[in-house]
Design a protein around this motif. Sequence first.
Motif, PDB file in Angstrom:
ATOM      1  N   LYS A 100       0.852  -1.177   0.000  1.00 35.92           N
ATOM      2  CA  LYS A 100       0.000   0.000   0.000  1.00 35.92           C
ATOM      3  C   LYS A 100       0.895   1.237   0.000  1.00 35.92           C
ATOM      4  N   VAL A 101       0.686   2.098  -0.974  1.00 34.39           N
ATOM      5  CA  VAL A 101       1.538   3.280  -1.136  1.00 34.39           C
ATOM      6  C   VAL A 101       0.667   4.520  -1.237  1.00 34.39           C
ATOM      7  N   LEU A 102       1.309   5.659  -1.054  1.00 33.47           N
ATOM      8  CA  LEU A 102       0.647   6.957  -1.183  1.00 33.47           C
ATOM      9  C   LEU A 102       1.160   7.646  -2.436  1.00 33.47           C
ATOM     10  N   TYR A 103       0.222   8.002  -3.321  1.00 31.18           N
ATOM     11  CA  TYR A 103       0.580   8.675  -4.567  1.00 31.18           C
ATOM     12  C   TYR A 103      -0.435   9.785  -4.817  1.00 31.18           C
ATOM     13  N   ASN A 104       0.048  11.016  -4.932  1.00 26.88           N
ATOM     14  CA  ASN A 104      -0.818  12.179  -5.130  1.00 26.88           C
ATOM     15  C   ASN A 104      -1.901  12.265  -4.051  1.00 26.88           C
ATOM     16  N   LYS A 105      -1.489  12.020  -2.801  1.00 26.18           N
ATOM     17  CA  LYS A 105      -2.392  12.082  -1.635  1.00 26.18           C
ATOM     18  C   LYS A 105      -3.511  11.054  -1.740  1.00 26.18           C
ATOM     19  N   GLU A 106      -3.262   9.966  -2.456  1.00 27.99           N
ATOM     20  CA  GLU A 106      -4.262   8.917  -2.637  1.00 27.99           C
ATOM     21  C   GLU A 106      -3.635   7.570  -2.313  1.00 27.99           C
ATOM     22  N   GLU A 107      -4.331   6.780  -1.503  1.00 31.29           N
ATOM     23  CA  GLU A 107      -3.834   5.452  -1.143  1.00 31.29           C
ATOM     24  C   GLU A 107      -4.203   4.450  -2.230  1.00 31.29           C
ATOM     25  N   CYS A 108      -3.222   3.655  -2.643  1.00 30.00           N
ATOM     26  CA  CYS A 108      -3.458   2.652  -3.680  1.00 30.00           C
ATOM     27  C   CYS A 108      -2.489   1.496  -3.464  1.00 30.00           C
ATOM     28  N   PHE A 109      -2.564   0.501  -4.347  1.00 26.20           N
ATOM     29  CA  PHE A 109      -1.768  -0.714  -4.191  1.00 26.20           C
ATOM     30  C   PHE A 109      -0.922  -0.949  -5.449  1.00 26.20           C
ATOM     31  N   ILE A 110       0.254  -1.515  -5.229  1.00 21.97           N
ATOM     32  CA  ILE A 110       1.142  -1.866  -6.346  1.00 21.97           C
ATOM     33  C   ILE A 110       0.706  -3.209  -6.907  1.00 21.97           C
ATOM     34  N   GLN A 111       0.269  -3.219  -8.163  1.00 23.36           N
ATOM     35  CA  GLN A 111      -0.169  -4.461  -8.783  1.00 23.36           C
ATOM     36  C   GLN A 111       0.808  -4.955  -9.847  1.00 23.36           C
ATOM     37  N   GLY A 112       1.650  -4.087 -10.354  1.00 20.30           N
ATOM     38  CA  GLY A 112       2.638  -4.497 -11.345  1.00 20.30           C
ATOM     39  C   GLY A 112       3.954  -3.785 -11.109  1.00 20.30           C
ATOM     40  N   ARG A 113       5.073  -4.528 -11.218  1.00 25.52           N
ATOM     41  CA  ARG A 113       6.399  -3.940 -10.975  1.00 25.52           C
ATOM     42  C   ARG A 113       7.307  -4.214 -12.167  1.00 25.52           C
ATOM     43  N   ARG A 114       8.156  -3.248 -12.458  1.00 25.59           N
ATOM     44  CA  ARG A 114       9.144  -3.405 -13.524  1.00 25.59           C
ATOM     45  C   ARG A 114      10.521  -3.122 -12.944  1.00 25.59           C
ATOM     46  N   THR A 115      11.520  -3.788 -13.481  1.00 28.34           N
ATOM     47  CA  THR A 115      12.881  -3.591 -12.978  1.00 28.34           C
ATOM     48  C   THR A 115      13.381  -2.175 -13.237  1.00 28.34           C
ATOM     49  N   SER A 116      12.713  -1.458 -14.165  1.00 26.64           N
ATOM     50  CA  SER A 116      13.102  -0.077 -14.433  1.00 26.64           C
ATOM     51  C   SER A 116      12.690   0.861 -13.299  1.00 26.64           C
ATOM     52  N   GLY A 117      11.838   0.371 -12.392  1.00 27.23           N
ATOM     53  CA  GLY A 117      11.386   1.208 -11.286  1.00 27.23           C
ATOM     54  C   GLY A 117      10.064   1.886 -11.545  1.00 27.23           C
ATOM     55  N   LEU A 127      -0.254   1.072 -10.542  1.00 26.83           N
ATOM     56  CA  LEU A 127      -0.995   1.291  -9.302  1.00 26.83           C
ATOM     57  C   LEU A 127      -2.489   1.134  -9.558  1.00 26.83           C
ATOM     58  N   LYS A 128      -3.163   0.459  -8.623  1.00 24.19           N
ATOM     59  CA  LYS A 128      -4.612   0.290  -8.714  1.00 24.19           C
ATOM     60  C   LYS A 128      -5.226   0.412  -7.322  1.00 24.19           C
ATOM     61  N   LYS A 129      -6.529   0.733  -7.328  1.00 25.64           N
ATOM     62  CA  LYS A 129      -7.296   0.721  -6.094  1.00 25.64           C
ATOM     63  C   LYS A 129      -7.743  -0.707  -5.802  1.00 25.64           C
ATOM     64  N   LEU A 130      -8.340  -0.912  -4.637  1.00 26.51           N
ATOM     65  CA  LEU A 130      -8.774  -2.252  -4.259  1.00 26.51           C
ATOM     66  C   LEU A 130      -9.845  -2.791  -5.196  1.00 26.51           C
ATOM     67  N   ASP A 131     -10.717  -1.910  -5.707  1.00 21.86           N
ATOM     68  CA  ASP A 131     -11.784  -2.353  -6.601  1.00 21.86           C
ATOM     69  C   ASP A 131     -11.324  -2.524  -8.041  1.00 21.86           C
ATOM     70  N   GLY A 132     -10.017  -2.363  -8.323  1.00 20.91           N
ATOM     71  CA  GLY A 132      -9.483  -2.543  -9.666  1.00 20.91           C
ATOM     72  C   GLY A 132      -9.359  -1.276 -10.475  1.00 20.91           C
ATOM     73  N   LEU A 135      -7.827   1.763 -12.119  1.00 16.92           N
ATOM     74  CA  LEU A 135      -6.449   2.073 -12.460  1.00 16.92           C
ATOM     75  C   LEU A 135      -6.113   3.498 -12.013  1.00 16.92           C
ATOM     76  N   VAL A 136      -5.091   3.619 -11.168  1.00 20.84           N
ATOM     77  CA  VAL A 136      -4.620   4.924 -10.717  1.00 20.84           C
ATOM     78  C   VAL A 136      -3.535   5.447 -11.647  1.00 20.84           C
ATOM     79  N   SER A 137      -2.575   4.564 -11.978  1.00 24.21           N
ATOM     80  CA  SER A 137      -1.510   4.946 -12.902  1.00 24.21           C
ATOM     81  C   SER A 137      -0.948   3.685 -13.550  1.00 24.21           C
ATOM     82  N   PRO A 138      -0.849   3.653 -14.891  1.00 27.63           N
ATOM     83  CA  PRO A 138      -0.288   2.463 -15.539  1.00 27.63           C
ATOM     84  C   PRO A 138       1.219   2.350 -15.378  1.00 27.63           C
ATOM     85  N   SER A 139       1.905   3.477 -15.177  1.00 27.95           N
ATOM     86  CA  SER A 139       3.359   3.459 -15.051  1.00 27.95           C
ATOM     87  C   SER A 139       3.810   4.725 -14.341  1.00 27.95           C
TER      88      SER A 139
END
Length: 414
Positions: free
Chosen positions: A347-364, A368-373, A375-379
Amino acid sequence: MPTSRSGKVRRLLKDKKAKAVKRCPFTIQLLYEAENNVQPVTLGVDAGSKHIGISATTEDKVLYEADVELRNDIVDLLSTRRESRRTRRNHKTRYRQPRFDNRVSSKKEGWLAPSVRQKVNTHLQVIANIHKLLPIIKTIIEVASFDIQKINDPDIEGTDYQEGDQLNFWNVREYVLFRDNHTCQCCKGKSKDPILNVHHIESRKTGGNSPDNLITLCETCHTGYHKGTVKLPVSITRGMKFNDATFMGIMRWEVYNKLKNIYSDVELTYGYKTKNTRIEHNLPKEHYIDARCISGHPDAVSDGTVYYQKKVRCHNRQVHKFRINKGGVRKNNQAPYLVKGFRLWDKVLYNKEECFIQGRRTSGYFQLKKLDGTLVSPSINCKKLKLLETGKHYITEGRRALPPTAEASGFPCL
């Protein structure tokens, strides 16, 4: 016990007289001896095959309410694994002997299918988590029983339950051919093809071998359908599905009996009682509202906080991707345990909004998505994220309970 005295809690933490043990819901543990004054708390559980409603109440106050979403991908994952295992026997590798002839687990007493066992274990774990937070003295769980044959045929009675449609037929295939009058249901016999096939309307993986999911097709139409040159008539659809009713029929006694072995005071109730209580007190239809009615305190006052939880996958043991790249190289299917210091479902904070990391890339850059699916940010660069809570098997999001006509908004847990 729950408290609204946030100032006192803040001072206890500052003076090192307490420590935080959980963030959502925010929970502290006292580090000094205290009086053992607790209130009698009743836990209502609205059991289900997709959602669990939880409500811990006293006579006049709601202490904790949650809506837990269960996993429903077990059947699909097991089917994928089975396909991979059978395909692997055709590879140019060491021979792997089939094991389906000598497995005896399904013959043991009390055996449950993996999909059902996972739902049962989730019910038990969710209830155990509440017992860790609150002094529960009584647990009341709602169970449901469904007469599937009665749903299909309201006039069924007596020996009709034993003498069904498939009576005197050797197997399902023979029954389906007889039901369809040995006629192709696509071309109605216009192709003059004497070879008939029994076709799955939905794939066997998702629809099963129920007669409602089977239809008679001639060899010409069947081959053309799979090649994409023939389309089935719009009127051909599968019948009613009773997956949830079947799950509940198996789960209800399994959950109740296991709860009785763990906790001292466990009671059963039924859906018609819950519905009557909810209507009498003019309450909206929600899983946690049903659980509040089940607890026996429908008029208990809530502060408006509801915790939405989702059970996520714990492990992924697939080592490589299915697709083979150029040069016979297969990419690894598993990402490292930590990528730039973050784990999956953190669970992370992004733009004052709580969301979850659903996909990770080695590039960093993470998804990010909310619990209901949602999409907060694709990358997004991980440097713009603030870690709030490490990933767990149950991701939790606090929300404000609003009237049925309004949309619930995210509510911070701290």
